[in-house]
Design a protein around this motif. Structure first.
Motif, PDB file in Angstrom:
ATOM      1  N   TYR A  35       0.844  -1.186   0.000  1.00 39.94           N
ATOM      2  CA  TYR A  35       0.000   0.000   0.000  1.00 39.94           C
ATOM      3  C   TYR A  35       0.884   1.244   0.000  1.00 39.94           C
ATOM      4  O   TYR A  35       1.995   1.233   0.501  1.00 39.94           O
ATOM      5  CB  TYR A  35      -0.850   0.066   1.274  1.00 39.94           C
ATOM      6  N   GLN A  37       0.400   5.319   1.414  1.00 35.98           N
ATOM      7  CA  GLN A  37      -0.469   6.162   2.229  1.00 35.98           C
ATOM      8  C   GLN A  37      -0.045   7.611   2.069  1.00 35.98           C
ATOM      9  O   GLN A  37       1.091   7.976   2.370  1.00 35.98           O
ATOM     10  CB  GLN A  37      -0.413   5.752   3.697  1.00 35.98           C
ATOM     11  N   LEU A  43      -5.377   4.294   2.615  1.00 39.19           N
ATOM     12  CA  LEU A  43      -4.386   3.376   2.083  1.00 39.19           C
ATOM     13  C   LEU A  43      -4.838   2.917   0.694  1.00 39.19           C
ATOM     14  O   LEU A  43      -5.993   2.531   0.509  1.00 39.19           O
ATOM     15  CB  LEU A  43      -4.250   2.158   2.999  1.00 39.19           C
ATOM     16  N   PHE A  90       3.551   0.862   2.928  1.00 47.77           N
ATOM     17  CA  PHE A  90       3.354  -0.205   3.906  1.00 47.77           C
ATOM     18  C   PHE A  90       3.192  -1.537   3.191  1.00 47.77           C
ATOM     19  O   PHE A  90       2.441  -1.657   2.217  1.00 47.77           O
ATOM     20  CB  PHE A  90       2.098   0.039   4.740  1.00 47.77           C
ATOM     21  N   GLY A 104       3.773  -4.051   8.195  1.00 50.06           N
ATOM     22  CA  GLY A 104       5.142  -3.706   8.532  1.00 50.06           C
ATOM     23  C   GLY A 104       5.206  -2.268   9.014  1.00 50.06           C
ATOM     24  O   GLY A 104       4.214  -1.537   8.939  1.00 50.06           O
ATOM     25  N   PRO A 105       6.379  -1.836   9.485  1.00 48.92           N
ATOM     26  CA  PRO A 105       6.517  -0.492  10.055  1.00 48.92           C
ATOM     27  C   PRO A 105       6.500   0.623   9.032  1.00 48.92           C
ATOM     28  O   PRO A 105       6.376   1.795   9.402  1.00 48.92           O
ATOM     29  CB  PRO A 105       7.869  -0.549  10.770  1.00 48.92           C
ATOM     30  N   ARG A 108       9.327   5.391   4.478  1.00 49.14           N
ATOM     31  CA  ARG A 108       9.022   6.767   4.065  1.00 49.14           C
ATOM     32  C   ARG A 108       9.945   7.118   2.920  1.00 49.14           C
ATOM     33  O   ARG A 108      11.156   7.178   3.102  1.00 49.14           O
ATOM     34  CB  ARG A 108       9.211   7.721   5.242  1.00 49.14           C
TER      35      ARG A 108
END
Lengths: 112, 109
Positions: A35, A37, A43, A90, A104-105, A108
């Motif tokens: 995804y 965001q 998302l 993500f 997952g975290p 960026r």
């Protein structure tokens, strides 16, 4: 590992460069997702894989590609990055019995 | 088309109750999810409804009406740590999630 890991955590990339975002899970989930965001938007699904060896396009696949050589890994590649691909990415996997998605975290990514 | 609607932002007071509404339209329907997302973090699962009715889990409850395409998340005894975005997502016939833009919940002391 417990869950899903993503790498890198963050990245600044020049436009036109190629970039691969890595995603690995140790839960043996068959289905995995990528995804993006963006602020003010939900998302959005880029690509998905229902099982190793298969992939599919989501809502916003253009400029991205994925592969699923095995159950654990699901890398996302930007062939030639553009500024509109600046976002938080993500990776997620879905547990078959509950349909819950685990995330997952995030990565960026900034494309200049 | 597929669509999930939820309010952009809500404000509530610590210790109070807040209800976050969500309406959905999906191609086929395999359930409604609520996730919590703190700023800078990944979404985490809160609840899943596939049948009509209320599901209670501690301070959080989630309700679904399939005939109305409507769900809500109810948060009781609000705490400052509940300040987050709450994401509503409908699962379509392909078991993919269609996501709302999220409701940012601000808790004031």
């Amino acid at each position: 590992i417990a869950g899903i890991t993503q790498a890198p955590t963050s990245q600044i990339l020049a436009a036109g460069r190629r970039m691969t975002l890595r995603c690995t899970q140790d839960m043996r989930h068959n289905a995995m997702y990528w995804y993006r965001q963006d602020l003010g938007l939900g998302l959005r699904l880029i690509h998905y894989s229902n099982t190793a060896g298969t992939t599919g396009k989501g809502e916003v696949p253009d400029g991205y590609s994925v592969s699923r050589a095995n159950t654990d890994d699901f890398p996302l590649t930007l062939a030639s990055a553009v500024p509109s691909q600046t976002s938080v990415y993500f990776c997620a996997s879905r547990e078959r019995d509950s349909d819950e998605q685990f995330f997952g975290p995030g990565t960026r990514l900034t494309v200049l | 088309g597929q669509n999930i609607d939820q309010p952009t932002e809500m404000t509530a007071t610590e210790g109070a109750i807040v209800q976050i509404n969500c309406t959905y339209q999906t191609s086929g329907f395999n359930g409604l999810f609520w996730y919590q997302q703190h700023a800078g973090e990944a979404p985490t699962f809160l609840s899943y409804n596939v049948l009509d009715g209320l599901e209670e889990k501690g301070r959080f409850s989630s309700f679904l009406s399939r005939s109305k395409g409507y769900s809500y998340l109810l948060l009781k005894e609000l705490q400052m740590k509940d300040s987050a975005s709450y994401l509503c997502a409908g699962m379509d016939s392909n078991y993919q999630l269609i996501w709302g833009a999220g409701t940012k919940l601000i808790i004031k002391p």
